[in-house]
Design a protein around this motif. Structure first.
Motif, PDB file in Angstrom:
ATOM      1  N   PRO A 165       0.823  -1.220   0.000  1.00 16.61           N
ATOM      2  CA  PRO A 165       0.000   0.000   0.000  1.00 16.61           C
ATOM      3  C   PRO A 165       0.856   1.269   0.000  1.00 16.61           C
ATOM      4  O   PRO A 165       1.997   1.244   0.479  1.00 16.61           O
ATOM      5  N   ILE A 166       0.273   2.348  -0.504  1.00 13.20           N
ATOM      6  CA  ILE A 166       1.023   3.603  -0.637  1.00 13.20           C
ATOM      7  C   ILE A 166       0.288   4.699   0.122  1.00 13.20           C
ATOM      8  O   ILE A 166      -0.930   4.874  -0.017  1.00 13.20           O
ATOM      9  N   ALA A 167       1.058   5.426   0.937  1.00 18.35           N
ATOM     10  CA  ALA A 167       0.526   6.609   1.614  1.00 18.35           C
ATOM     11  C   ALA A 167       0.803   7.821   0.731  1.00 18.35           C
ATOM     12  O   ALA A 167       1.909   7.972   0.213  1.00 18.35           O
ATOM     13  N   VAL A 168      -0.209   8.638   0.548  1.00 20.45           N
ATOM     14  CA  VAL A 168      -0.064   9.875  -0.234  1.00 20.45           C
ATOM     15  C   VAL A 168      -0.184  11.016   0.763  1.00 20.45           C
ATOM     16  O   VAL A 168      -1.269  11.314   1.257  1.00 20.45           O
ATOM     17  N   ARG A 169       0.961  11.615   1.093  1.00 19.01           N
ATOM     18  CA  ARG A 169       1.021  12.568   2.211  1.00 19.01           C
ATOM     19  C   ARG A 169       1.306  13.976   1.706  1.00 19.01           C
ATOM     20  O   ARG A 169       2.066  14.179   0.764  1.00 19.01           O
ATOM     21  N   ILE A 186       4.149  13.480  -1.027  1.00 16.30           N
ATOM     22  CA  ILE A 186       5.023  12.336  -0.748  1.00 16.30           C
ATOM     23  C   ILE A 186       4.272  11.050  -1.049  1.00 16.30           C
ATOM     24  O   ILE A 186       3.170  10.839  -0.541  1.00 16.30           O
ATOM     25  N   LEU A 187       4.861  10.223  -1.894  1.00 15.69           N
ATOM     26  CA  LEU A 187       4.346   8.868  -2.124  1.00 15.69           C
ATOM     27  C   LEU A 187       5.269   7.934  -1.362  1.00 15.69           C
ATOM     28  O   LEU A 187       6.480   7.913  -1.605  1.00 15.69           O
ATOM     29  N   GLN A 188       4.703   7.178  -0.456  1.00 17.33           N
ATOM     30  CA  GLN A 188       5.561   6.416   0.455  1.00 17.33           C
ATOM     31  C   GLN A 188       4.924   5.066   0.747  1.00 17.33           C
ATOM     32  O   GLN A 188       3.707   4.968   0.927  1.00 17.33           O
ATOM     33  N   GLU A 189       5.767   4.035   0.752  1.00 18.64           N
ATOM     34  CA  GLU A 189       5.237   2.725   1.120  1.00 18.64           C
ATOM     35  C   GLU A 189       4.708   2.793   2.550  1.00 18.64           C
ATOM     36  O   GLU A 189       5.326   3.394   3.425  1.00 18.64           O
ATOM     37  N   VAL A 190       3.535   2.203   2.761  1.00 20.96           N
ATOM     38  CA  VAL A 190       2.963   2.173   4.110  1.00 20.96           C
ATOM     39  C   VAL A 190       3.659   1.058   4.884  1.00 20.96           C
ATOM     40  O   VAL A 190       3.796  -0.063   4.409  1.00 20.96           O
ATOM     41  N   VAL A 191       4.121   1.387   6.074  1.00 20.84           N
ATOM     42  CA  VAL A 191       4.768   0.389   6.921  1.00 20.84           C
ATOM     43  C   VAL A 191       3.691  -0.537   7.482  1.00 20.84           C
ATOM     44  O   VAL A 191       2.659  -0.071   7.978  1.00 20.84           O
TER      45      VAL A 191
END
Length: 993
Positions: free
Chosen positions: A527-531, A601-606
């Motif tokens: 999953p990707i967090a869009v921050r 920020i596109l970031q992999e969700v931990v």
């Protein structure tokens, strides 16, 4: 694999190279002494300044030298007496000997200054050089009017100045040219340098951004010119371990006399010592070709019209320059070609066995990496020789593992330019666009750099510390999106949040992002967090924590559906800049909305997938200042708030476990069984992997599930996180047992020493605060793996800006009679004497928590009026301000109370909610110097003289809220270190008395 790979080749640490420390000695100013004719030719026909400058720029080199030209010895001395000159070049005078005479004169007065003689080639010059001592000159070159020679002279001298340091610092390589023929080395050096400098441009593409690419070029091989056998051996013996290759003439001085086989003797001796180093023999005498072939030396014919091309081909083939060409060992035909480090990584298992054997047994891979300035991997592989490990597949695996570790190491602490050809699961942090990274983006890049500079964070065998895989869409993408879709008109209007979002979702992102997003999906596979990461967000004095949206999208097999969701999430984050709360906050912070720009920020969700849920085992917030110390804790020990599941639970003011990392055994919430059962987490947040997000909403939590802890127990995600309540024995046992309620105590992480969890939190707080030179707040998430390891991910860092006001009064000396409010658990520090108003919730016998949402609306409206007037107020009410659960307190967001200078939470007799510590607003409170009081008059913890305010006329009174104004200002005093706070209202208390 038949052979087991030795342990020292499976566990290794690659030390990074700092290219910025290479080539530190430069030639900046060159003095050319030439007769007027040659000076004119250089300046007008040759245009040496311009040509050298163009040559530097074309090769991507910085610091081109400047040239000063004079015609006489007297002029030269005058310039040398007033200007810092790094090199003198003496050119032909009116007679053959003038250049030498001028050079001798300059050397006599400036013996340490490098001095080079350029001379035309003639028999007279040859005789003179043979009969005179030339040793006082650094070099003598044959001048044929080619300005490339001047570039080569400068580079040769710079290499000589830097070689010792650069080899020791980074393992830079040396190419040794052994030649005493002035005419020949004057032509071969420009050819050699132009090829090496072009190669340095090619290998600089291994860098992750343009700045690093420029610095990487400093790692090119150094060229050294030796003119005798003894000089050549001295260089080789000094730098044998860093010799890229040797190019040698055959006939040159040995033991003081010309030896017709000196070159053969030199290469034989070097081959005896090193079986791998490439050796090239060059000669104008045809008889030497057979001798070279016989001894398996490479050979170049000096008489060949294509000599320069032959030499370049040999450099490419044997010294590791250019592409790596895998060949069939029998036919020598090409079987594969790799151009970059990543291509080698991707293809190393596909190369035919016999070709792989041919190349690894000759250390070709190590040499190719060396030529590309990838020194750590090259140096490591150089020791893994065929003699030590005769297993082709083992070599493949070792090469692959070394490249992967190197790429991971190089990625940490660097903001790379996103490149689809390089970005894979081993990539780390990249940006798309040329604008700003925004506040959160800068914070992440800073955290990554802290991790790189402090390897002790990763010293533990069972724990890793890193940031998640991240790509930032810079602010220039936002600008182009807003302009191309003509969105400013609706964005800056008074339209509702829903209408603004609708317009943004209909707009189009640039098409060129599509391929980049697909590459990112392939690299992350989660999953990707869009921050949000706005220009003002998390800036040192402009904390916009929690103002803009963060969406999460699940990982799907259908990449086009995932692309649609990602595009919607990015546009929704952009839209959140212009929502009503954001505009109100802008006003409160005296910022102008059209100055705000948004990076994303596109970031992999931990976390891990559990059926249709996705969440991490631990989320947390670390604060290096603790305004609520208990027991032997101090304010400087810091504090952590820990929760199971997604960190949004903490931000929303959910029930977390509060612990000082320096006192992990001292947890107030788990000190008694009743307290542990009542005051620990019972719910957690997880991403709904089944919700494809058909309808994006203003609420960024629309696809976040609020689950009960028993769901996590079914997922088996509570190992080391939970304890078990035994209702029969009335005891809470650390660990997971059948039956019994699971209590989120983090006992396995904090008290049992299975993981270095408290130590990592301590280091993160300490190193973060040291790096920022001020107290910090750090968000993190953690996966606890089945093999008893943890992955600790740092998500964000923000500074906590303390009030600089001096507080000299001991608040404990102020009598209770003078206090309108008093708290022994206050948050904040400083003095305020400009507040006249108090807004408080009416807490008579009719008060019920069910009215808290209505109370929030009333306070928001009153707050807006204060913002319009530019005034502040004291806000007092029951329960936890900002709780997302309105049964625990008034569910306001920060923009709804942003004009408040002091906020107090008061316990009521029949509504005694445990204090919140201002969790949701902590960053805003500390940054704006806002106080937060916790008062419980029923337990003697503080004073709240509500009856005094009830007796005053109201400026405004609603069903649930009362607003009164005083004639003289209140005096608000807070001692952040002692957690004491008071509000004095002398006029009221005097009247009362």
């Amino acid at each position: 694999m038949e052979n087991i790979i030795p342990q020292e080749w499976t566990k290794f640490y690659l030390k990074d190279v700092s290219f910025v420390n290479l080539m530190t000695h430069r030639i900046f100013n060159v003095l050319i002494v030439a007769n007027p004719y040659d000076a004119f030719m250089l300046e007008d026909d040759g245009r040496v300044d311009e040509k050298i400058f163009d040559e530097y720029m074309e090769l991507g080199m910085r610091y081109p030298p400047s040239f000063t030209q004079v015609s006489t010895t007297e002029e030269a001395r005058r310039v040398l007496g007033t200007t810092a000159i790094d090199l003198v070049i003496c050119m032909p005078g009116n007679a053959d000997n003038d250049a030498f005479d001028v050079a001798r004169d300059i050397k006599a007065h400036f013996p340490d200054l490098p001095c080079v003689v350029l001379t035309p080639f003639s028999h007279g010059i040859t005789r003179r050089i043979q009969n005179e001592d030339m040793s006082i000159f650094d070099y003598v070159f044959c001048w044929l009017g080619d300005t490339n020679l001047i570039l080569s002279i400068i580079k040769l001298l710079e290499d000589k100045m830097n070689i010792e340091h650069d080899i020791q610092e980074a393992g830079v390589q040396m190419i040794l040219l052994v030649e005493d023929g002035i005419r020949f080395y004057s032509s071969v050096l420009p050819n050699l340098y132009s090829y090496i400098l072009l190669q340095s441009q090619r290998f600089s593409t291994e860098a992750l951004n343009p700045h690093a690419a420029t610095q990487r070029k400093r790692g090119r091989p150094k060229v050294v010119l030796a003119r005798t056998y003894e000089e050549a051996m001295a260089y080789y013996e000094k730098y044998a371990g860093n010799t890229q290759g040797i190019i040698s003439d055959v006939r040159f001085p040995k033991d003081g006399v010309k030896d017709p086989e000196a070159g053969l003797k030199l290469l034989r001796e070097i081959r005896r010592r090193d079986e791998y180093v490439p050796l090239i023999l060059q000669s104008a005498e045809a008889v030497n070709e057979a001798k070279a072939r016989e001894e398996h030396f490479l050979y170049v014919d000096k008489n060949s019209k294509k000599m320069n091309i032959d030499l370049r081909n040999m450099l490419a083939e044997h010294m590791g320059f250019g592409d790596f060409v895998f060949r069939d060992p029998v036919t020598k035909n090409e079987v594969a070609r790799v151009r970059t480090l990543k291509e080698l990584q991707d293809n190393v298992f596909n190369i035919p066995n016999d070709s792989m054997l041919y190349h690894v047994s000759r250390n070709h891979v190590s040499r190719w990496l060396c030529a590309r300035a990838i020194f750590p991997v090259s140096q490591f592989l150089k020791n893994v020789t065929w003699h030590k490990l005769q297993d082709v597949d083992a070599h493949r695996q070792i090469i692959f593992d070394a490249i992967v570790q190197y790429r991971k190491m190089k990625n940490v602490g660097v903001v790379a330019v996103f490149d689809r050809g390089k970005y894979d699961r081993y990539a780390h942090f990249a940006r798309i666009g040329d604008g700003s990274l925004g506040g959160k983006g800068r914070g992440l890049a800073f955290l990554d750099n802290v991790i790189k500079r402090h390897p002790e964070l990763n010293q533990f065998d069972n724990a890793t510390v890193s940031i998640p895989k991240t790509v930032v869409l810079c602010t220039d993408i936002f600008d182009r999106f807003m302009d191309a879709n003509n969105l400013y008109q609706v964005a800056l209007s008074d339209a509702s949040d829903e209408e603004i979002l609708r317009h943004f979702l209909r707009a189009q992102l640039p098409d060129k992002l599509i391929a980049d997003f697909f590459t990112f999906f392939e690299a992350t596979k989660c999953p990707i967090a869009v921050r949000s990461s706005s220009l003002l967000e998390d800036a040192h004095y402009q904390p916009f924590a929690g103002i803009y949206s963060t969406y999460m999208i699940p990982y799907l097999d259908d990449k086009y559906e995932m692309l649609r969701m990602l595009a919607c999430a990015i546009k929704a984050v952009y839209a959140s800049v212009y929502y009503r709360d954001s505009k109100a906050y802008m006003t409160a912070t005296s910022n102008v909305i059209d100055q705000e720009k948004m990076a994303v920020i596109l970031q992999e969700v931990v976390g891990n997938t559990y059926g249709t849920h996705f969440y991490p085992n631990i989320s947390g917030v670390l604060r290096s200042l603790n305004y609520y110390p208990i027991g032997d804790e101090t304010a400087e020990d810091g504090i952590a708030s820990l929760a199971l599941g997604l960190g949004k639970y903490i931000v929303d003011g959910g029930q977390t476990l509060r612990v000082s990392p320096y006192h992990p055994h001292q947890v107030l919430q788990t000190s008694e069984m009743e307290t542990a059962l009542r005051e620990t987490q019972t719910r957690f947040y997880a991403l709904d992997m089944a919700n494809a997000g058909e309808d994006f909403k203003v609420d960024d939590g629309f696809n976040i599930l609020k689950l009960r802890v028993r769901e996590a127990d079914k997922d088996k995600s509570l190992n080391f996180i939970a304890s078990t309540y035994d209702p029969y024995d009335q005891i809470i046992r650390d660990g997971i047992y059948e039956g019994g309620r699971k209590v989120i105590t983090f006992a396995g992480m904090l008290q049992q020493g299975v993981f270095p969890f408290p130590e990592i939190m301590q280091m993160c707080m300490r190193l973060g605060a040291e790096a920022m030179h001020r107290p910090v707040e750090i968000e993190f998430a953690c996966n606890v793996n089945a093999n008893r390891t943890i992955d600790f991910y740092l998500l964000q860092i923000r500074p906590i800006v303390d009030s600089k006001q001096m507080l000299e009064t001991d608040l404990n000396t102020i009598p209770d009679e003078r206090c309108l409010l008093r708290s022994h658990s206050s948050l904040g520090h400083g003095i305020s004497e400009d507040v006249y108003d108090v807004v408080y919730v009416k807490t008579d016998e009719h008060f019920t928590a069910s009215n808290n949402p209505a109370i929030a609306c009333e306070i928001e409206r009153i707050n807006r009026r204060f913002l319009d007037e530019g005034k502040g107020y004291v806000l007092v009410g029951p329960g936890r301000w900002g709780s997302s659960d309105y049964w625990l307190g008034v569910p306001v967001k920060w923009p709804h109370i942003s004009a408040a200078k002091l906020i107090a939470e008061v316990a009521l007799k029949n509504y005694n909610i445990d204090p919140s510590q201002g969790t949701h607003f902590f960053q805003n409170l500390t940054s704006f110097g806002v106080g937060y009081f916790t008062i419980n008059t029923h337990t003697g913890n503080g004073i709240w003289r509500k009856e005094i305010l009830d007796a005053l006329p109201a400026v405004e009174e609603t069903e649930h809220v009362r607003h009164v104004r005083l004639e003289k200002p209140l005096c608000i005093m807070m001692d952040g270190k002692k957690q004491e706070g008071v509000v004095l209202a002398e006029e009221l208390l005097n009247v009362q008395q």
